[in-house]
Design a protein around this motif. Structure first.
Motif, short mmCIF file in Angstrom:
data_model
loop_
_atom_site.label_atom_id
_atom_site.label_comp_id
_atom_site.label_asym_id
_atom_site.label_seq_id
_atom_site.Cartn_x
_atom_site.Cartn_y
_atom_site.Cartn_z
N ASN A 144 0.84 -1.18 0.00
CA ASN A 144 0.00 0.00 0.00
C ASN A 144 0.88 1.24 0.00
OD1 ASN A 144 -2.43 -1.47 0.08
ND2 ASN A 144 -2.35 -1.61 2.31
N ILE A 145 0.36 2.36 -0.45
CA ILE A 145 1.14 3.59 -0.52
C ILE A 145 1.65 4.01 0.85
CG2 ILE A 145 -0.90 5.08 -0.37
CD1 ILE A 145 2.34 5.72 -2.40
N GLN A 146 0.92 3.66 1.89
CA GLN A 146 1.34 4.04 3.25
C GLN A 146 2.63 3.33 3.68
OE1 GLN A 146 -1.73 3.04 2.36
NE2 GLN A 146 -3.03 4.85 2.71
N GLU A 147 3.04 2.30 2.94
CA GLU A 147 4.25 1.54 3.27
C GLU A 147 5.46 1.99 2.45
OE1 GLU A 147 3.14 -2.90 3.79
OE2 GLU A 147 1.61 -2.07 2.45
N ILE A 148 5.36 3.09 1.73
CA ILE A 148 6.40 3.45 0.78
C ILE A 148 7.74 3.74 1.44
CG2 ILE A 148 5.70 5.89 0.71
CD1 ILE A 148 7.13 3.74 -2.19
N ASN A 149 7.75 4.38 2.59
CA ASN A 149 9.04 4.68 3.23
C ASN A 149 9.74 3.42 3.72
OD1 ASN A 149 9.10 7.73 3.17
ND2 ASN A 149 7.12 7.38 4.18
#
Length: 352
Positions: free
Chosen positions: A320-325
Protein backbone atom coordinates in the motif's frame (compact mmCIF):
# COMPACT_ATOMS: atom_id res chain seq x y z
CA UNK A 1 -8.12 20.05 -9.64
CA UNK A 2 -6.64 18.98 -6.29
CA UNK A 3 -5.88 15.28 -6.02
CA UNK A 4 -4.16 13.08 -3.46
CA UNK A 5 -0.52 12.14 -3.92
CA UNK A 6 2.44 11.05 -1.83
CA UNK A 7 5.39 13.42 -2.12
CA UNK A 8 8.76 14.24 -0.61
CA UNK A 9 9.00 17.90 0.37
CA UNK A 10 12.74 17.86 1.16
CA UNK A 11 15.74 15.55 0.85
CA UNK A 12 15.28 14.37 4.43
CA UNK A 13 11.50 14.25 4.77
CA UNK A 14 9.52 11.02 4.43
CA UNK A 15 7.27 10.55 1.43
CA UNK A 16 3.85 11.58 2.73
CA UNK A 17 0.35 12.68 1.73
CA UNK A 18 0.38 15.85 -0.34
CA UNK A 19 -2.19 17.69 -2.47
CA UNK A 20 -1.27 18.38 -6.09
CA UNK A 21 -3.10 19.89 -9.04
CA UNK A 22 -3.59 18.00 -12.30
CA UNK A 23 -4.45 19.93 -15.44
CA UNK A 24 -7.66 19.42 -17.38
CA UNK A 25 -7.04 17.31 -20.51
CA UNK A 26 -5.81 19.21 -23.54
CA UNK A 27 -7.09 18.27 -27.00
CA UNK A 28 -4.53 15.47 -27.39
CA UNK A 29 -4.47 14.33 -23.75
CA UNK A 30 -5.54 11.13 -22.02
CA UNK A 31 -6.71 11.27 -18.39
CA UNK A 32 -5.89 8.12 -16.42
CA UNK A 33 -6.95 6.78 -13.03
CA UNK A 34 -3.81 5.22 -11.56
CA UNK A 35 -4.39 1.72 -10.22
CA UNK A 36 -0.83 0.40 -9.81
CA UNK A 37 2.58 2.04 -9.67
CA UNK A 38 5.96 0.36 -9.53
CA UNK A 39 8.70 1.58 -7.20
CA UNK A 40 12.03 2.26 -8.89
CA UNK A 41 15.42 2.97 -7.31
CA UNK A 42 15.30 6.26 -9.23
CA UNK A 43 12.41 7.26 -6.97
CA UNK A 44 14.75 7.13 -3.98
CA UNK A 45 17.47 9.06 -5.81
CA UNK A 46 15.01 11.83 -6.66
CA UNK A 47 13.21 11.92 -3.31
CA UNK A 48 16.57 12.31 -1.54
CA UNK A 49 18.06 14.65 -4.16
CA UNK A 50 20.96 12.29 -4.77
CA UNK A 51 21.23 13.50 -8.38
CA UNK A 52 21.18 17.14 -7.21
CA UNK A 53 18.32 18.17 -9.50
CA UNK A 54 15.17 17.51 -7.47
CA UNK A 55 12.41 20.12 -7.51
CA UNK A 56 10.35 19.89 -4.32
CA UNK A 57 7.71 18.78 -3.70
CA UNK A 58 8.48 15.72 -5.81
CA UNK A 59 5.88 13.02 -6.49
CA UNK A 60 7.83 9.94 -7.66
CA UNK A 61 6.58 7.05 -9.78
CA UNK A 62 7.16 6.32 -13.46
CA UNK A 63 5.86 2.76 -13.75
CA UNK A 64 2.16 3.50 -14.04
CA UNK A 65 -0.77 1.25 -14.92
CA UNK A 66 -4.35 2.49 -14.91
CA UNK A 67 -7.57 2.98 -16.80
CA UNK A 68 -8.55 5.84 -19.08
CA UNK A 69 -11.23 8.11 -17.60
CA UNK A 70 -11.42 10.83 -20.28
CA UNK A 71 -9.78 11.87 -23.55
CA UNK A 72 -9.31 15.13 -25.44
CA UNK A 73 -11.24 15.70 -28.64
CA UNK A 74 -8.27 14.88 -30.89
CA UNK A 75 -7.45 11.54 -29.23
CA UNK A 76 -8.08 8.59 -31.55
CA UNK A 77 -6.32 5.56 -30.02
CA UNK A 78 -7.86 5.40 -26.56
CA UNK A 79 -11.27 5.59 -24.94
CA UNK A 80 -12.56 5.56 -21.36
CA UNK A 81 -12.14 2.16 -19.75
CA UNK A 82 -9.01 1.16 -21.68
CA UNK A 83 -6.14 -0.30 -19.65
CA UNK A 84 -3.00 1.73 -20.33
CA UNK A 85 0.48 2.46 -19.05
CA UNK A 86 2.74 5.46 -18.64
CA UNK A 87 6.48 5.03 -18.33
CA UNK A 88 9.39 7.37 -17.68
CA UNK A 89 8.45 10.07 -20.22
CA UNK A 90 5.36 12.16 -20.87
CA UNK A 91 6.64 14.36 -23.71
CA UNK A 92 9.60 15.30 -25.91
CA UNK A 93 10.33 17.95 -28.53
CA UNK A 94 9.07 15.65 -31.31
CA UNK A 95 11.25 17.26 -34.00
CA UNK A 96 14.93 16.52 -33.24
CA UNK A 97 16.74 13.64 -34.96
CA UNK A 98 16.27 11.30 -31.99
CA UNK A 99 12.56 12.00 -31.70
CA UNK A 100 12.12 11.56 -35.45
CA UNK A 101 13.79 8.16 -35.12
CA UNK A 102 11.40 7.11 -32.34
CA UNK A 103 14.09 7.48 -29.68
CA UNK A 104 12.37 10.07 -27.53
CA UNK A 105 14.41 9.01 -24.51
CA UNK A 106 17.42 10.64 -26.20
CA UNK A 107 15.56 13.81 -27.19
CA UNK A 108 18.24 16.37 -28.01
CA UNK A 109 16.13 19.04 -26.34
CA UNK A 110 15.64 16.78 -23.28
CA UNK A 111 12.58 14.61 -22.86
CA UNK A 112 9.94 15.65 -20.34
CA UNK A 113 10.12 13.02 -17.65
CA UNK A 114 7.06 11.75 -15.83
CA UNK A 115 8.07 13.42 -12.60
CA UNK A 116 10.52 16.14 -11.64
CA UNK A 117 10.30 17.49 -15.20
CA UNK A 118 8.95 20.70 -16.67
CA UNK A 119 5.88 20.65 -18.91
CA UNK A 120 6.86 21.92 -22.37
CA UNK A 121 3.57 23.81 -22.81
CA UNK A 122 2.84 25.57 -19.53
CA UNK A 123 6.08 25.21 -17.56
CA UNK A 124 4.50 23.41 -14.61
CA UNK A 125 6.42 20.67 -12.80
CA UNK A 126 5.43 17.11 -13.65
CA UNK A 127 4.21 14.79 -10.89
CA UNK A 128 4.43 11.01 -11.04
CA UNK A 129 2.47 7.92 -10.24
CA UNK A 130 2.30 8.05 -6.45
CA UNK A 131 -1.04 9.78 -7.01
CA UNK A 132 -4.67 9.17 -7.84
CA UNK A 133 -4.52 10.14 -11.49
CA UNK A 134 -2.39 11.55 -14.28
CA UNK A 135 -2.95 13.42 -17.56
CA UNK A 136 -0.62 12.54 -20.45
CA UNK A 137 -0.29 13.31 -24.16
CA UNK A 138 -1.72 10.46 -26.23
CA UNK A 139 1.66 9.92 -27.92
CA UNK A 140 3.18 8.88 -24.60
CA UNK A 141 0.43 6.51 -23.47
CA UNK A 142 0.97 2.76 -23.90
CA UNK A 143 -1.67 0.11 -24.42
CA UNK A 144 -1.60 -2.74 -21.91
CA UNK A 145 -2.06 -6.10 -23.67
CA UNK A 146 -4.99 -8.10 -22.31
CA UNK A 147 -2.77 -11.07 -21.44
CA UNK A 148 -0.63 -9.09 -18.99
CA UNK A 149 -1.47 -8.93 -15.29
CA UNK A 150 -1.66 -5.19 -14.56
CA UNK A 151 -0.12 -5.53 -11.09
CA UNK A 152 3.10 -7.12 -12.29
CA UNK A 153 3.15 -5.19 -15.58
CA UNK A 154 3.77 -1.82 -13.93
CA UNK A 155 7.56 -2.27 -13.43
CA UNK A 156 7.93 -3.33 -17.05
CA UNK A 157 7.63 0.36 -17.91
CA UNK A 158 11.07 1.06 -16.44
CA UNK A 159 12.83 -2.11 -15.26
CA UNK A 160 11.47 -3.99 -18.26
CA UNK A 161 12.27 -1.53 -21.03
CA UNK A 162 15.66 -0.62 -19.50
CA UNK A 163 16.82 -4.21 -20.03
CA UNK A 164 14.83 -5.03 -23.18
CA UNK A 165 16.08 -2.03 -25.16
CA UNK A 166 19.83 -2.83 -25.13
CA UNK A 167 19.19 -6.50 -25.86
CA UNK A 168 17.20 -5.48 -28.93
CA UNK A 169 19.61 -2.73 -30.00
CA UNK A 170 22.57 -5.12 -29.96
CA UNK A 171 20.40 -7.72 -31.74
CA UNK A 172 20.77 -10.43 -29.13
CA UNK A 173 19.28 -13.76 -30.15
CA UNK A 174 19.90 -17.43 -30.73
CA UNK A 175 23.58 -18.39 -30.63
CA UNK A 176 24.68 -15.45 -28.47
CA UNK A 177 26.31 -15.95 -25.11
CA UNK A 178 24.94 -13.29 -22.75
CA UNK A 179 25.90 -12.50 -19.16
CA UNK A 180 23.92 -10.42 -16.68
CA UNK A 181 25.61 -8.69 -13.74
CA UNK A 182 23.32 -8.29 -10.72
CA UNK A 183 20.09 -10.03 -9.77
CA UNK A 184 17.75 -7.24 -8.74
CA UNK A 185 14.81 -5.45 -10.29
CA UNK A 186 16.69 -4.94 -13.56
CA UNK A 187 18.75 -8.12 -13.50
CA UNK A 188 15.87 -10.52 -13.08
CA UNK A 189 14.14 -8.97 -16.10
CA UNK A 190 17.35 -9.17 -18.13
CA UNK A 191 17.53 -12.92 -17.50
CA UNK A 192 13.93 -13.40 -18.63
CA UNK A 193 14.34 -11.33 -21.79
CA UNK A 194 17.69 -12.79 -22.84
CA UNK A 195 16.34 -16.31 -22.42
CA UNK A 196 13.16 -15.51 -24.37
CA UNK A 197 15.28 -14.04 -27.18
CA UNK A 198 17.09 -17.37 -27.49
CA UNK A 199 20.48 -16.56 -25.95
CA UNK A 200 22.62 -18.78 -23.74
CA UNK A 201 22.38 -16.87 -20.45
CA UNK A 202 24.75 -16.59 -17.49
CA UNK A 203 24.31 -14.71 -14.23
CA UNK A 204 27.34 -13.16 -12.53
CA UNK A 205 26.73 -13.05 -8.79
CA UNK A 206 28.65 -12.60 -5.54
CA UNK A 207 26.54 -15.26 -3.80
CA UNK A 208 25.96 -18.78 -5.10
CA UNK A 209 22.86 -18.93 -2.90
CA UNK A 210 21.18 -17.05 -5.76
CA UNK A 211 21.86 -19.83 -8.25
CA UNK A 212 18.53 -21.71 -7.93
CA UNK A 213 16.61 -18.46 -8.29
CA UNK A 214 18.68 -17.43 -11.31
CA UNK A 215 17.96 -20.75 -13.00
CA UNK A 216 14.25 -20.30 -12.32
CA UNK A 217 14.36 -16.89 -13.98
CA UNK A 218 16.07 -18.16 -17.13
CA UNK A 219 19.81 -18.43 -16.49
CA UNK A 220 21.56 -21.43 -18.02
CA UNK A 221 24.71 -20.89 -15.92
CA UNK A 222 25.78 -19.06 -12.78
CA UNK A 223 29.31 -17.73 -12.21
CA UNK A 224 30.58 -16.58 -8.83
CA UNK A 225 32.28 -13.29 -9.66
CA UNK A 226 34.48 -13.39 -6.54
CA UNK A 227 35.95 -16.78 -7.51
CA UNK A 228 39.11 -16.28 -9.58
CA UNK A 229 38.98 -19.77 -11.07
CA UNK A 230 35.36 -19.43 -12.17
CA UNK A 231 36.09 -16.03 -13.72
CA UNK A 232 39.17 -17.35 -15.51
CA UNK A 233 37.09 -20.18 -16.96
CA UNK A 234 34.90 -17.66 -18.81
CA UNK A 235 37.70 -15.42 -20.13
CA UNK A 236 36.92 -14.27 -23.69
CA UNK A 237 33.60 -16.10 -23.50
CA UNK A 238 30.66 -13.69 -23.81
CA UNK A 239 29.29 -11.79 -26.79
CA UNK A 240 27.37 -9.39 -24.58
CA UNK A 241 27.23 -8.39 -20.93
CA UNK A 242 24.36 -6.40 -19.41
CA UNK A 243 25.54 -4.77 -16.19
CA UNK A 244 22.56 -3.79 -14.02
CA UNK A 245 24.39 -2.88 -10.77
CA UNK A 246 23.52 0.69 -9.66
CA UNK A 247 26.52 1.23 -7.36
CA UNK A 248 30.20 1.71 -8.17
CA UNK A 249 31.94 -1.62 -8.76
CA UNK A 250 34.97 -3.01 -10.55
CA UNK A 251 34.22 -3.48 -14.26
CA UNK A 252 37.61 -4.94 -15.16
CA UNK A 253 36.91 -8.60 -14.27
CA UNK A 254 33.76 -8.55 -16.41
CA UNK A 255 35.44 -6.88 -19.40
CA UNK A 256 38.00 -9.70 -19.39
CA UNK A 257 35.20 -12.20 -20.01
CA UNK A 258 34.08 -10.56 -23.26
CA UNK A 259 34.97 -12.11 -26.58
CA UNK A 260 36.75 -10.10 -29.23
CA UNK A 261 34.24 -7.50 -30.47
CA UNK A 262 32.04 -8.13 -27.44
CA UNK A 263 30.09 -5.37 -25.71
CA UNK A 264 29.40 -4.59 -22.06
CA UNK A 265 26.43 -2.27 -21.56
CA UNK A 266 25.83 -0.30 -18.36
CA UNK A 267 22.20 0.34 -17.44
CA UNK A 268 22.42 0.74 -13.67
CA UNK A 269 25.52 2.83 -12.98
CA UNK A 270 25.00 6.60 -13.24
CA UNK A 271 28.16 7.75 -11.51
CA UNK A 272 31.93 7.68 -12.20
CA UNK A 273 33.49 4.27 -12.74
CA UNK A 274 35.50 3.35 -9.66
CA UNK A 275 37.99 1.68 -9.56
CA UNK A 276 39.27 2.95 -12.92
CA UNK A 277 38.71 0.86 -16.01
CA UNK A 278 41.78 -0.65 -17.68
CA UNK A 279 41.36 0.46 -21.28
CA UNK A 280 43.79 -2.25 -22.37
CA UNK A 281 41.01 -4.75 -21.81
CA UNK A 282 39.05 -2.97 -24.53
CA UNK A 283 41.87 -2.13 -26.90
CA UNK A 284 43.40 -5.61 -27.01
CA UNK A 285 40.14 -7.23 -28.03
CA UNK A 286 38.31 -4.44 -29.88
CA UNK A 287 35.76 -4.67 -27.11
CA UNK A 288 33.19 -1.99 -26.32
CA UNK A 289 31.87 -0.45 -23.12
CA UNK A 290 28.53 1.23 -23.74
CA UNK A 291 25.50 2.61 -21.96
CA UNK A 292 21.78 2.46 -22.52
CA UNK A 293 18.74 4.22 -21.12
CA UNK A 294 15.09 3.23 -21.45
CA UNK A 295 13.49 2.76 -24.88
CA UNK A 296 11.35 5.01 -27.04
CA UNK A 297 7.58 4.81 -26.98
CA UNK A 298 7.31 2.46 -29.97
CA UNK A 299 9.93 0.12 -28.53
CA UNK A 300 8.24 0.18 -25.12
CA UNK A 301 4.98 -0.90 -26.74
CA UNK A 302 6.91 -3.60 -28.59
CA UNK A 303 8.31 -4.76 -25.24
CA UNK A 304 4.84 -4.97 -23.68
CA UNK A 305 3.60 -7.00 -26.65
CA UNK A 306 6.68 -9.26 -26.41
CA UNK A 307 5.95 -9.84 -22.73
CA UNK A 308 2.37 -10.80 -23.50
CA UNK A 309 3.53 -13.18 -26.24
CA UNK A 310 6.12 -14.88 -24.01
CA UNK A 311 4.22 -14.68 -20.71
CA UNK A 312 6.83 -12.42 -19.12
CA UNK A 313 6.04 -10.18 -16.16
CA UNK A 314 8.03 -8.63 -13.35
CA UNK A 315 8.19 -10.48 -10.03
CA UNK A 316 6.55 -8.04 -7.61
CA UNK A 317 5.66 -7.61 -3.97
CA UNK A 318 2.46 -5.59 -3.56
CA UNK A 319 2.34 -2.81 -0.98
CA UNK A 320 0.00 0.00 0.00
CA UNK A 321 1.14 3.59 -0.52
CA UNK A 322 1.34 4.04 3.25
CA UNK A 323 4.25 1.54 3.27
CA UNK A 324 6.40 3.45 0.78
CA UNK A 325 9.04 4.68 3.23
CA UNK A 326 9.54 1.18 4.63
CA UNK A 327 9.79 -0.06 1.03
CA UNK A 328 12.59 2.44 0.34
CA UNK A 329 14.48 1.17 3.40
CA UNK A 330 14.07 -2.41 2.26
CA UNK A 331 15.16 -1.60 -1.30
CA UNK A 332 18.40 -0.11 0.00
CA UNK A 333 19.01 -3.42 1.77
CA UNK A 334 18.09 -5.40 -1.39
CA UNK A 335 15.23 -6.87 0.63
CA UNK A 336 12.71 -7.32 -2.17
CA UNK A 337 12.14 -9.92 -4.90
CA UNK A 338 12.31 -8.10 -7.20
CA UNK A 339 10.23 -4.98 -7.43
CA UNK A 340 7.64 -3.30 -5.24
CA UNK A 341 4.34 -2.36 -6.85
CA UNK A 342 1.87 -0.06 -5.10
CA UNK A 343 -1.85 -0.79 -5.05
CA UNK A 344 -2.95 2.80 -5.55
CA UNK A 345 -6.47 2.08 -4.31
CA UNK A 346 -4.85 2.44 -0.89
CA UNK A 347 -4.51 6.20 -1.37
CA UNK A 348 -8.30 6.53 -1.30
CA UNK A 349 -8.27 6.04 2.49
CA UNK A 350 -6.26 9.25 2.94
CA UNK A 351 -7.98 12.56 3.68
CA UNK A 352 -6.43 15.79 2.46
Amino acid sequence: MNIRSFAATSATSPVALHAIIRRNPREDDVAIKILYCGVCHSDIHQARNEWHNTIYPVVPGHEIIGQVTAVGKNVTHYKPGDWVGVGCMVDSCQHCASCQDGLEQFCENVATFTYNGKDRHDGTITYGGYSESIVVSEKFVLRLPEKLDPKSAAPLLCAGITTYSPLRHWKIGKGHKVAVVGLGGLGHMALKFAKALGADVTLFTRSMSKAPEAIRLGADHVVLSSDADQMKAVTNHFDFILDTVPQQHDLNPYLATLKRDGTCVLVGLLEPVEPPMNSGLLVMGRKSLAGSLIGGIAETQEMLNFCAQHNITCDVEMINIQEINQAYTRMLKSDVKYRFAIDMKSIETENL
